[in-house]
Write a protein that holds these residues in place. Sequence first.
Motif, PDB file in Angstrom:
ATOM      1  N   GLY A  16     -11.606  -9.768   1.790  1.00  0.00           N
ATOM      2  CA  GLY A  16     -11.167  -9.555   0.419  1.00  0.00           C
ATOM      3  C   GLY A  16     -11.107  -8.096   0.015  1.00  0.00           C
ATOM      4  N   ASP A  17     -11.381  -7.164   0.917  1.00  0.00           N
ATOM      5  CA  ASP A  17     -11.391  -5.738   0.620  1.00  0.00           C
ATOM      6  C   ASP A  17     -10.219  -5.047   1.309  1.00  0.00           C
ATOM      7  OD1 ASP A  17     -13.731  -2.999   1.044  1.00  0.00           O
ATOM      8  OD2 ASP A  17     -12.234  -3.365  -0.481  1.00  0.00           O
ATOM      9  N   GLU A  18      -9.041  -5.648   1.205  1.00  0.00           N
ATOM     10  CA  GLU A  18      -7.871  -5.054   1.844  1.00  0.00           C
ATOM     11  C   GLU A  18      -7.379  -3.879   1.021  1.00  0.00           C
ATOM     12  OE1 GLU A  18      -7.625  -8.501   1.055  1.00  0.00           O
ATOM     13  OE2 GLU A  18      -8.310  -9.173   3.007  1.00  0.00           O
ATOM     14  N   THR A  19      -6.814  -2.918   1.689  1.00  0.00           N
ATOM     15  CA  THR A  19      -6.246  -1.758   1.013  1.00  0.00           C
ATOM     16  C   THR A  19      -4.753  -1.717   1.267  1.00  0.00           C
ATOM     17  OG1 THR A  19      -6.627  -0.342   2.930  1.00  0.00           O
ATOM     18  CG2 THR A  19      -8.371  -0.410   1.269  1.00  0.00           C
ATOM     19  N   PRO A  20      -3.986  -1.076   0.366  1.00  0.00           N
ATOM     20  CA  PRO A  20      -2.538  -1.003   0.545  1.00  0.00           C
ATOM     21  C   PRO A  20      -2.141  -0.327   1.852  1.00  0.00           C
ATOM     22  CG  PRO A  20      -3.164  -0.223  -1.639  1.00  0.00           C
ATOM     23  CD  PRO A  20      -4.421  -0.466  -0.868  1.00  0.00           C
ATOM     24  N   SER A  21      -2.982   0.569   2.381  1.00  0.00           N
ATOM     25  CA  SER A  21      -2.634   1.267   3.608  1.00  0.00           C
ATOM     26  C   SER A  21      -2.582   0.316   4.796  1.00  0.00           C
ATOM     27  CB  SER A  21      -3.632   2.395   3.879  1.00  0.00           C
ATOM     28  OG  SER A  21      -4.922   1.856   4.087  1.00  0.00           O
ATOM     29  N   GLN A  22      -3.163  -0.867   4.648  1.00  0.00           N
ATOM     30  CA  GLN A  22      -3.117  -1.857   5.709  1.00  0.00           C
ATOM     31  C   GLN A  22      -1.939  -2.813   5.517  1.00  0.00           C
ATOM     32  OE1 GLN A  22      -7.071  -3.297   4.970  1.00  0.00           O
ATOM     33  NE2 GLN A  22      -7.835  -2.319   6.828  1.00  0.00           N
ATOM     34  N   GLY A  23      -1.057  -2.500   4.573  1.00  0.00           N
ATOM     35  CA  GLY A  23       0.125  -3.307   4.358  1.00  0.00           C
ATOM     36  C   GLY A  23      -0.135  -4.537   3.512  1.00  0.00           C
ATOM     37  N   ARG A  24      -1.281  -4.604   2.845  1.00  0.00           N
ATOM     38  CA  ARG A  24      -1.600  -5.738   2.001  1.00  0.00           C
ATOM     39  C   ARG A  24      -1.603  -5.297   0.550  1.00  0.00           C
ATOM     40  NH1 ARG A  24      -6.019  -6.105   6.052  1.00  0.00           N
ATOM     41  NH2 ARG A  24      -5.267  -7.488   7.645  1.00  0.00           N
ATOM     42  N   GLN A  25      -1.379  -6.232  -0.346  1.00  0.00           N
ATOM     43  CA  GLN A  25      -1.404  -5.932  -1.767  1.00  0.00           C
ATOM     44  C   GLN A  25      -2.841  -5.761  -2.228  1.00  0.00           C
ATOM     45  OE1 GLN A  25       1.114  -5.374  -3.830  1.00  0.00           O
ATOM     46  NE2 GLN A  25       2.512  -5.574  -2.119  1.00  0.00           N
ATOM     47  N   PRO A  26      -3.121  -4.777  -3.099  1.00  0.00           N
ATOM     48  CA  PRO A  26      -4.477  -4.626  -3.608  1.00  0.00           C
ATOM     49  C   PRO A  26      -4.842  -5.805  -4.498  1.00  0.00           C
ATOM     50  CG  PRO A  26      -3.000  -3.114  -4.741  1.00  0.00           C
ATOM     51  CD  PRO A  26      -2.199  -3.782  -3.641  1.00  0.00           C
ATOM     52  N   THR A  27      -6.114  -6.169  -4.499  1.00  0.00           N
ATOM     53  CA  THR A  27      -6.610  -7.219  -5.358  1.00  0.00           C
ATOM     54  C   THR A  27      -6.815  -6.634  -6.741  1.00  0.00           C
ATOM     55  OG1 THR A  27      -7.779  -8.113  -3.458  1.00  0.00           O
ATOM     56  CG2 THR A  27      -8.439  -8.926  -5.608  1.00  0.00           C
ATOM     57  N   ALA A  28      -6.290  -7.323  -7.773  1.00  0.00           N
ATOM     58  CA  ALA A  28      -6.436  -6.826  -9.135  1.00  0.00           C
ATOM     59  C   ALA A  28      -7.905  -6.871  -9.544  1.00  0.00           C
ATOM     60  CB  ALA A  28      -5.601  -7.667 -10.087  1.00  0.00           C
ATOM     61  N   VAL A  29      -8.380  -5.808 -10.188  1.00  0.00           N
ATOM     62  CA  VAL A  29      -9.762  -5.736 -10.626  1.00  0.00           C
ATOM     63  C   VAL A  29      -9.850  -5.963 -12.129  1.00  0.00           C
ATOM     64  CG1 VAL A  29     -10.496  -4.192  -8.773  1.00  0.00           C
ATOM     65  CG2 VAL A  29      -9.701  -3.229 -10.907  1.00  0.00           C
ATOM     66  N   THR A  30     -10.992  -6.427 -12.581  1.00  0.00           N
ATOM     67  CA  THR A  30     -11.231  -6.606 -14.004  1.00  0.00           C
ATOM     68  C   THR A  30     -11.534  -5.256 -14.635  1.00  0.00           C
ATOM     69  OG1 THR A  30     -13.599  -6.931 -13.708  1.00  0.00           O
ATOM     70  CG2 THR A  30     -12.197  -8.906 -13.579  1.00  0.00           C
ATOM     71  N   ALA A  31     -11.576  -5.229 -15.960  1.00  0.00           N
ATOM     72  CA  ALA A  31     -11.902  -3.990 -16.663  1.00  0.00           C
ATOM     73  C   ALA A  31     -13.304  -3.505 -16.292  1.00  0.00           C
ATOM     74  CB  ALA A  31     -11.790  -4.193 -18.176  1.00  0.00           C
ATOM     75  N   VAL A  32     -14.248  -4.430 -16.182  1.00  0.00           N
ATOM     76  CA  VAL A  32     -15.624  -4.058 -15.844  1.00  0.00           C
ATOM     77  C   VAL A  32     -15.682  -3.442 -14.448  1.00  0.00           C
ATOM     78  CG1 VAL A  32     -17.951  -4.958 -15.424  1.00  0.00           C
ATOM     79  CG2 VAL A  32     -16.637  -5.768 -17.381  1.00  0.00           C
ATOM     80  N   ALA A  33     -14.998  -4.051 -13.480  1.00  0.00           N
ATOM     81  CA  ALA A  33     -14.977  -3.520 -12.114  1.00  0.00           C
ATOM     82  C   ALA A  33     -14.255  -2.175 -12.073  1.00  0.00           C
ATOM     83  CB  ALA A  33     -14.312  -4.513 -11.169  1.00  0.00           C
ATOM     84  N   ALA A  34     -13.204  -2.028 -12.874  1.00  0.00           N
ATOM     85  CA  ALA A  34     -12.474  -0.755 -12.926  1.00  0.00           C
ATOM     86  C   ALA A  34     -13.356   0.355 -13.490  1.00  0.00           C
ATOM     87  CB  ALA A  34     -11.214  -0.909 -13.768  1.00  0.00           C
ATOM     88  N   ILE A  35     -14.165   0.033 -14.494  1.00  0.00           N
ATOM     89  CA  ILE A  35     -15.083   1.021 -15.077  1.00  0.00           C
ATOM     90  C   ILE A  35     -16.106   1.463 -14.043  1.00  0.00           C
ATOM     91  CG2 ILE A  35     -16.952   1.310 -16.757  1.00  0.00           C
ATOM     92  CD1 ILE A  35     -15.231  -0.484 -18.653  1.00  0.00           C
ATOM     93  N   ARG A  36     -16.694   0.505 -13.337  1.00  0.00           N
ATOM     94  CA  ARG A  36     -17.673   0.851 -12.300  1.00  0.00           C
ATOM     95  C   ARG A  36     -17.051   1.736 -11.233  1.00  0.00           C
ATOM     96  NH1 ARG A  36     -19.288  -5.017 -12.063  1.00  0.00           N
ATOM     97  NH2 ARG A  36     -20.925  -5.171 -13.606  1.00  0.00           N
ATOM     98  N   ALA A  37     -15.849   1.347 -10.778  1.00  0.00           N
ATOM     99  CA  ALA A  37     -15.161   2.109  -9.730  1.00  0.00           C
ATOM    100  C   ALA A  37     -14.814   3.510 -10.216  1.00  0.00           C
ATOM    101  CB  ALA A  37     -13.906   1.368  -9.283  1.00  0.00           C
ATOM    102  N   ALA A  38     -14.320   3.614 -11.446  1.00  0.00           N
ATOM    103  CA  ALA A  38     -13.935   4.920 -12.000  1.00  0.00           C
ATOM    104  C   ALA A  38     -15.145   5.838 -12.108  1.00  0.00           C
ATOM    105  CB  ALA A  38     -13.273   4.736 -13.369  1.00  0.00           C
ATOM    106  N   LYS A  39     -16.271   5.333 -12.628  1.00  0.00           N
ATOM    107  CA  LYS A  39     -17.476   6.152 -12.767  1.00  0.00           C
ATOM    108  C   LYS A  39     -17.995   6.608 -11.410  1.00  0.00           C
ATOM    109  CE  LYS A  39     -20.721   4.618 -15.419  1.00  0.00           C
ATOM    110  NZ  LYS A  39     -21.684   3.704 -16.081  1.00  0.00           N
ATOM    111  N   GLN A  40     -18.058   5.695 -10.470  1.00  0.00           N
ATOM    112  CA  GLN A  40     -18.614   6.018  -9.158  1.00  0.00           C
ATOM    113  C   GLN A  40     -17.735   7.028  -8.414  1.00  0.00           C
ATOM    114  OE1 GLN A  40     -17.516   4.233  -5.916  1.00  0.00           O
ATOM    115  NE2 GLN A  40     -19.046   5.339  -4.754  1.00  0.00           N
ATOM    116  N   GLN A  41     -16.426   6.807  -8.384  1.00  0.00           N
ATOM    117  CA  GLN A  41     -15.526   7.691  -7.650  1.00  0.00           C
ATOM    118  C   GLN A  41     -15.375   9.044  -8.347  1.00  0.00           C
ATOM    119  OE1 GLN A  41     -11.991   5.582  -5.905  1.00  0.00           O
ATOM    120  NE2 GLN A  41     -12.915   3.870  -7.028  1.00  0.00           N
TER     121      GLN A  41
END
Length: 112
Positions: A16-41
């Motif tokens: 379930g952790d595919e990335t676009p660079s592997q030719g797969r579509q990214p999995t849509a994230v929720t707002a909460v997951a997007a906030i966590r990812a944005a803060k961490q990165q």
Amino acid sequence: MICAMPVRSFDEPPPGDETPSQGRQPTAVTAVAAIRAAKQQFGEVTGRQPEAVIGVRAGDGGGWSVLVEVVELDRIPASTSVLATYRVDVDAGGVLQSYERLRRYTRGTTDL
């Protein structure tokens, strides 16, 4: 009782952790997951950890824009510390796409 876990290579992404660079579509994230990812990165890239999230908005293509507040210069007293608001954009898979500083201000400043 011993439980056996399947062995997976570190080069292989978790299910379930595919990335676009592997030719797969990214999995849509929720707002909460997007906030966590944005803060961490954002913290990894800039070396500054966000103090607060002050806004989030769905972007084009399933991505998210997250507004974070960051201490840019600690001062004594703390009410004179310099803070900044950054917009952090992540794509539909939660991967950092861009960030930019929108404003700098002292902690004691209020908007009119």
